[in-house]
Motif scaffolding. Structure first.
Motif, PDB file in Angstrom:
ATOM      1  N   GLN A  78       0.818  -1.213   0.000  1.00 48.32           N
ATOM      2  CA  GLN A  78       0.000   0.000   0.000  1.00 48.32           C
ATOM      3  C   GLN A  78       0.851   1.263   0.000  1.00 48.32           C
ATOM      4  O   GLN A  78       0.396   2.316  -0.438  1.00 48.32           O
ATOM      5  CB  GLN A  78      -0.933  -0.016   1.215  1.00 48.32           C
ATOM      6  N   ARG A  79       2.079   1.163   0.487  1.00 47.47           N
ATOM      7  CA  ARG A  79       2.970   2.321   0.506  1.00 47.47           C
ATOM      8  C   ARG A  79       3.724   2.492  -0.806  1.00 47.47           C
ATOM      9  O   ARG A  79       4.143   3.598  -1.145  1.00 47.47           O
ATOM     10  CB  ARG A  79       4.001   2.170   1.633  1.00 47.47           C
ATOM     11  N   MET A  80       3.919   1.385  -1.547  1.00 41.11           N
ATOM     12  CA  MET A  80       4.794   1.425  -2.709  1.00 41.11           C
ATOM     13  C   MET A  80       4.061   1.331  -4.045  1.00 41.11           C
ATOM     14  O   MET A  80       4.605   1.712  -5.084  1.00 41.11           O
ATOM     15  CB  MET A  80       5.829   0.284  -2.616  1.00 41.11           C
ATOM     16  N   LEU A  81       2.825   0.802  -4.046  1.00 35.25           N
ATOM     17  CA  LEU A  81       2.080   0.607  -5.291  1.00 35.25           C
ATOM     18  C   LEU A  81       0.778   1.394  -5.252  1.00 35.25           C
ATOM     19  O   LEU A  81       0.134   1.492  -4.201  1.00 35.25           O
ATOM     20  CB  LEU A  81       1.742  -0.879  -5.505  1.00 35.25           C
ATOM     21  N   THR A  82       0.378   1.941  -6.398  1.00 37.60           N
ATOM     22  CA  THR A  82      -0.922   2.609  -6.462  1.00 37.60           C
ATOM     23  C   THR A  82      -2.030   1.563  -6.326  1.00 37.60           C
ATOM     24  O   THR A  82      -1.821   0.369  -6.533  1.00 37.60           O
ATOM     25  CB  THR A  82      -1.093   3.343  -7.806  1.00 37.60           C
ATOM     26  N   LYS A  83      -3.223   2.050  -5.995  1.00 39.95           N
ATOM     27  CA  LYS A  83      -4.370   1.147  -5.861  1.00 39.95           C
ATOM     28  C   LYS A  83      -4.631   0.431  -7.183  1.00 39.95           C
ATOM     29  O   LYS A  83      -4.924  -0.778  -7.210  1.00 39.95           O
ATOM     30  CB  LYS A  83      -5.603   1.939  -5.435  1.00 39.95           C
ATOM     31  N   GLN A  84      -4.507   1.155  -8.309  1.00 41.09           N
ATOM     32  CA  GLN A  84      -4.732   0.554  -9.617  1.00 41.09           C
ATOM     33  C   GLN A  84      -3.712  -0.553  -9.898  1.00 41.09           C
ATOM     34  O   GLN A  84      -4.064  -1.616 -10.416  1.00 41.09           O
ATOM     35  CB  GLN A  84      -4.652   1.622 -10.709  1.00 41.09           C
ATOM     36  N   GLU A  85      -2.459  -0.310  -9.527  1.00 40.43           N
ATOM     37  CA  GLU A  85      -1.421  -1.324  -9.755  1.00 40.43           C
ATOM     38  C   GLU A  85      -1.694  -2.576  -8.920  1.00 40.43           C
ATOM     39  O   GLU A  85      -1.510  -3.704  -9.382  1.00 40.43           O
ATOM     40  CB  GLU A  85      -0.043  -0.738  -9.402  1.00 40.43           C
ATOM     41  N   ARG A  86      -2.160  -2.377  -7.683  1.00 42.05           N
ATOM     42  CA  ARG A  86      -2.445  -3.534  -6.811  1.00 42.05           C
ATOM     43  C   ARG A  86      -3.606  -4.348  -7.362  1.00 42.05           C
ATOM     44  O   ARG A  86      -3.642  -5.569  -7.213  1.00 42.05           O
ATOM     45  CB  ARG A  86      -2.768  -3.063  -5.390  1.00 42.05           C
ATOM     46  N   GLN A  87      -4.563  -3.673  -8.003  1.00 43.77           N
ATOM     47  CA  GLN A  87      -5.728  -4.385  -8.530  1.00 43.77           C
ATOM     48  C   GLN A  87      -5.426  -5.092  -9.849  1.00 43.77           C
ATOM     49  O   GLN A  87      -5.771  -6.264 -10.031  1.00 43.77           O
ATOM     50  CB  GLN A  87      -6.895  -3.400  -8.708  1.00 43.77           C
ATOM     51  N   THR A  88      -4.766  -4.386 -10.762  1.00 44.56           N
ATOM     52  CA  THR A  88      -4.532  -4.955 -12.096  1.00 44.56           C
ATOM     53  C   THR A  88      -3.408  -5.982 -12.111  1.00 44.56           C
ATOM     54  O   THR A  88      -3.375  -6.842 -12.991  1.00 44.56           O
ATOM     55  CB  THR A  88      -4.222  -3.839 -13.111  1.00 44.56           C
ATOM     56  N   ARG A  89      -2.485  -5.897 -11.162  1.00 42.71           N
ATOM     57  CA  ARG A  89      -1.341  -6.823 -11.142  1.00 42.71           C
ATOM     58  C   ARG A  89      -1.415  -7.789  -9.973  1.00 42.71           C
ATOM     59  O   ARG A  89      -0.408  -8.330  -9.522  1.00 42.71           O
ATOM     60  CB  ARG A  89      -0.041  -6.018 -11.048  1.00 42.71           C
ATOM     61  N   ASN A  90      -2.636  -8.015  -9.492  1.00 39.69           N
ATOM     62  CA  ASN A  90      -2.804  -8.832  -8.289  1.00 39.69           C
ATOM     63  C   ASN A  90      -2.232 -10.248  -8.405  1.00 39.69           C
ATOM     64  O   ASN A  90      -1.626 -10.746  -7.443  1.00 39.69           O
ATOM     65  CB  ASN A  90      -4.290  -8.897  -7.910  1.00 39.69           C
ATOM     66  N   PRO A  91      -2.393 -10.952  -9.541  1.00 38.07           N
ATOM     67  CA  PRO A  91      -1.806 -12.312  -9.617  1.00 38.07           C
ATOM     68  C   PRO A  91      -0.292 -12.317  -9.409  1.00 38.07           C
ATOM     69  O   PRO A  91       0.250 -13.228  -8.746  1.00 38.07           O
ATOM     70  CB  PRO A  91      -2.170 -12.759 -11.048  1.00 38.07           C
ATOM     71  N   PHE A  92       0.412 -11.311  -9.943  1.00 42.44           N
ATOM     72  CA  PHE A  92       1.860 -11.236  -9.768  1.00 42.44           C
ATOM     73  C   PHE A  92       2.205 -10.928  -8.307  1.00 42.44           C
ATOM     74  O   PHE A  92       3.177 -11.461  -7.758  1.00 42.44           O
ATOM     75  CB  PHE A  92       2.450 -10.161 -10.685  1.00 42.44           C
ATOM     76  N   ILE A  93       1.391 -10.050  -7.690  1.00 42.12           N
ATOM     77  CA  ILE A  93       1.629  -9.693  -6.291  1.00 42.12           C
ATOM     78  C   ILE A  93       1.414 -10.906  -5.387  1.00 42.12           C
ATOM     79  O   ILE A  93       2.168 -11.132  -4.441  1.00 42.12           O
ATOM     80  CB  ILE A  93       0.694  -8.534  -5.871  1.00 42.12           C
ATOM     81  N   GLN A  94       0.397 -11.705  -5.699  1.00 43.10           N
ATOM     82  CA  GLN A  94       0.139 -12.909  -4.906  1.00 43.10           C
ATOM     83  C   GLN A  94       1.310 -13.885  -4.990  1.00 43.10           C
ATOM     84  O   GLN A  94       1.669 -14.520  -3.992  1.00 43.10           O
ATOM     85  CB  GLN A  94      -1.152 -13.579  -5.364  1.00 43.10           C
ATOM     86  N   ASP A  95       1.915 -13.990  -6.166  1.00 37.64           N
ATOM     87  CA  ASP A  95       3.078 -14.870  -6.322  1.00 37.64           C
ATOM     88  C   ASP A  95       4.236 -14.406  -5.445  1.00 37.64           C
ATOM     89  O   ASP A  95       4.928 -15.217  -4.823  1.00 37.64           O
ATOM     90  CB  ASP A  95       3.531 -14.910  -7.788  1.00 37.64           C
ATOM     91  N   ILE A  96       4.452 -13.080  -5.396  1.00 33.69           N
ATOM     92  CA  ILE A  96       5.523 -12.540  -4.541  1.00 33.69           C
ATOM     93  C   ILE A  96       5.199 -12.815  -3.078  1.00 33.69           C
ATOM     94  O   ILE A  96       6.076 -13.184  -2.290  1.00 33.69           O
ATOM     95  CB  ILE A  96       5.678 -11.021  -4.772  1.00 33.69           C
ATOM     96  N   GLY A  97       3.915 -12.665  -2.711  1.00 38.33           N
ATOM     97  CA  GLY A  97       3.507 -12.857  -1.329  1.00 38.33           C
ATOM     98  C   GLY A  97       3.677 -14.272  -0.822  1.00 38.33           C
ATOM     99  O   GLY A  97       3.749 -14.488   0.396  1.00 38.33           O
ATOM    100  N   LYS A  98       3.728 -15.231  -1.730  1.00 42.47           N
ATOM    101  CA  LYS A  98       3.922 -16.626  -1.308  1.00 42.47           C
ATOM    102  C   LYS A  98       5.329 -16.869  -0.777  1.00 42.47           C
ATOM    103  O   LYS A  98       5.576 -17.878  -0.109  1.00 42.47           O
ATOM    104  CB  LYS A  98       3.648 -17.565  -2.487  1.00 42.47           C
ATOM    105  N   ASN A  99       6.243 -15.952  -1.077  1.00 43.55           N
ATOM    106  CA  ASN A  99       7.644 -16.128  -0.657  1.00 43.55           C
ATOM    107  C   ASN A  99       8.086 -14.953   0.223  1.00 43.55           C
ATOM    108  O   ASN A  99       9.185 -14.421   0.048  1.00 43.55           O
ATOM    109  CB  ASN A  99       8.549 -16.233  -1.887  1.00 43.55           C
ATOM    110  N   ILE A 100       7.231 -14.563   1.153  1.00 42.90           N
ATOM    111  CA  ILE A 100       7.555 -13.430   2.024  1.00 42.90           C
ATOM    112  C   ILE A 100       8.853 -13.673   2.785  1.00 42.90           C
ATOM    113  O   ILE A 100       9.664 -12.760   2.977  1.00 42.90           O
ATOM    114  CB  ILE A 100       6.402 -13.158   3.021  1.00 42.90           C
ATOM    115  N   LYS A 101       9.066 -14.913   3.216  1.00 40.75           N
ATOM    116  CA  LYS A 101      10.266 -15.225   4.008  1.00 40.75           C
ATOM    117  C   LYS A 101      11.548 -14.844   3.286  1.00 40.75           C
ATOM    118  O   LYS A 101      12.541 -14.475   3.910  1.00 40.75           O
ATOM    119  CB  LYS A 101      10.290 -16.706   4.380  1.00 40.75           C
ATOM    120  N   GLU A 102      11.545 -14.918   1.958  1.00 39.50           N
ATOM    121  CA  GLU A 102      12.749 -14.585   1.189  1.00 39.50           C
ATOM    122  C   GLU A 102      13.023 -13.084   1.193  1.00 39.50           C
ATOM    123  O   GLU A 102      14.143 -12.655   0.927  1.00 39.50           O
ATOM    124  CB  GLU A 102      12.596 -15.081  -0.253  1.00 39.50           C
ATOM    125  N   LEU A 103      11.995 -12.278   1.492  1.00 39.65           N
ATOM    126  CA  LEU A 103      12.157 -10.821   1.493  1.00 39.65           C
ATOM    127  C   LEU A 103      12.497 -10.277   2.877  1.00 39.65           C
ATOM    128  O   LEU A 103      12.920  -9.130   3.001  1.00 39.65           O
ATOM    129  CB  LEU A 103      10.871 -10.142   1.007  1.00 39.65           C
TER     130      LEU A 103
END
Length: 382
Positions: A78-103
């Motif tokens: 929410q701090r780094m991506l616009t609301k539109q980016e979070r909505q339209t690119r949600n599948p890619f964001i979900q993939d990143i979220g599956k590997n939170i431990k790596e971040l």
């Protein structure tokens, strides 16, 4: 007498050692904090509540940390991506979220307490900047690392004393924390009392902003007020409560106004506005403020960003050369090039990746004057 002198020398030696030891610790602590702030994103005070399991093999603290990490990642988005980016690119964001431990770099429990059969945690989550950047770039996300500037927060007195069970003031601060805003509040000492009144005089707005920038290192000012607080606790069954917020924002771009309205019908409960509805209204208002900011400071994938610095009194080329080398050593700098030159003036183009505010802060420390986002900085050499 000799014994007294020996004791004095011994005491002085101990004192010198203790001072050296304390200074060393202070230096080490400061250095570690500085290095950490350059290489991490911190999401502070993530609050979670997890149930205590009857199964001894399930650790509530571990479960709480995992939940806090998920919440912190959502806040970081929410701090780094616009609301539109979070909505339209949600599948890619979900993939990143599956590997939170790596971040993650680490998670720090700031406080914990038992609340009935639940464990309540407040956690600071540290993400590694470079790994977050790489994940976003690989997913083709447009993001910003230029977080919203430090803001002086001036809440209305009625808001501070709002007669609701969950303080409206604390609800608004919670919404602000989601986006990582750094809010500072006036000390209200003699200097403040003599200067805060300038805000009520339209002709004094610019001097007031300069004073705020000098005293509180804040580039924006928020004044939050509202109406409808008095009726919230006195309404009768069946009546509709209405709460209105108005936030006036002062910055180098001028004055902006933001509004929010919440309706709640009082049915079987004599409570005021439901806490969840208030939280959603506050979050929506903050989102409307931060979204244009993010959109105006995004780093497009694969595209370098740059900042120009104008330098006058550049006759001494050795000083200019030393300054250029120093800038090249700053965090996030890719290159420094001369794009204009005359007998008494040089303009440097600084290409960087990442946080624009971080780059500007580093330049300020060597004497550069910040003329606002999107403008060239200015250095006047002696």
């Amino acid at each position: 007498m000799a014994w007294h002198c020996r004791l004095k020398r011994f005491w002085l030696a101990d004192l010198v050692f203790l001072l050296f030891f304390a200074t060393s610790l202070l230096f080490f602590s400061t250095r570690v904090q500085a290095e950490g702030s350059e290489n991490i994103f911190i999401v502070k005070r993530v609050g979670v509540r997890v149930p205590q399991s009857k199964d001894s093999a399930i650790n509530a603290r571990t479960s709480g940390l995992m939940e806090a990490q998920k919440v912190a990642f959502k806040h970081l988005l929410q701090r780094m991506l616009t609301k539109q980016e979070r909505q339209t690119r949600n599948p890619f964001i979900q993939d990143i979220g599956k590997n939170i431990k790596e971040l993650l770099q680490r998670s720090i429990i700031v406080s914990e307490r038992q609340a009935g059969r639940e464990l309540e945690l407040s956690v600071d989550i540290h993400f590694e900047k470079e790994k977050v950047r790489q994940s976003f770039e690989m997913a083709g996300l447009s993001f910003t690392e230029t977080f919203y500037p430090t803001t002086l927060f001036l809440p209305d007195e009625n808001l501070l004393a709002a007669p609701v069970p969950a303080s409206i003031y604390s609800i608004f601060l919670k919404a602000v924390n989601v986006y990582g805003f750094e809010l500072v509040q006036p000390i209200r000492d003699v200097e403040d009392l003599s200067n805060l009144s300038m805000l009520e005089n339209p002709s004094q707005i610019d001097p007031f902003k300069n004073w705020v920038r000098s005293r509180y290192r804040a580039d924006k000012i928020w004044k939050l007020s509202g109406e409808g607080y008095d009726s919230l606790s006195a309404s009768e069954d069946g009546m509709q409560n209405t709460l209105r917020w108005k936030l006036v924002e002062y910055s180098s771009d001028g004055v902006s106004y933001h509004f929010a309205k919440v309706f709640q019908k009082n049915k079987e409960t004599k409570n005021n506005l439901k806490k969840k509805e208030l939280e959603n209204a506050a979050l929506a208002m903050v989102e409307r403020i931060v979204n244009p900011w993010i959109a105006g400071h995004v780093v497009l994938p694969g595209l370098d960003t740059f900042l120009d610095v104008s330098i006058t009194n550049t006759r001494d080329m050795e000083i200019l050369d030393e300054m250029t080398k120093k800038i090249e050593s700053f965090t996030g700098i890719d290159s420094v090039a001369v794009i204009e030159m005359s007998s008494n003036h040089v303009k440097l183009r600084i290409r960087y990746k990442g946080n624009e505010i971080e780059v500007r802060d580093q330049l300020t420390k060597i004497g550069a004057v910040d003329q606002g986002q999107g403008s060239a900085m200015f250095i006047n050499l002696p």
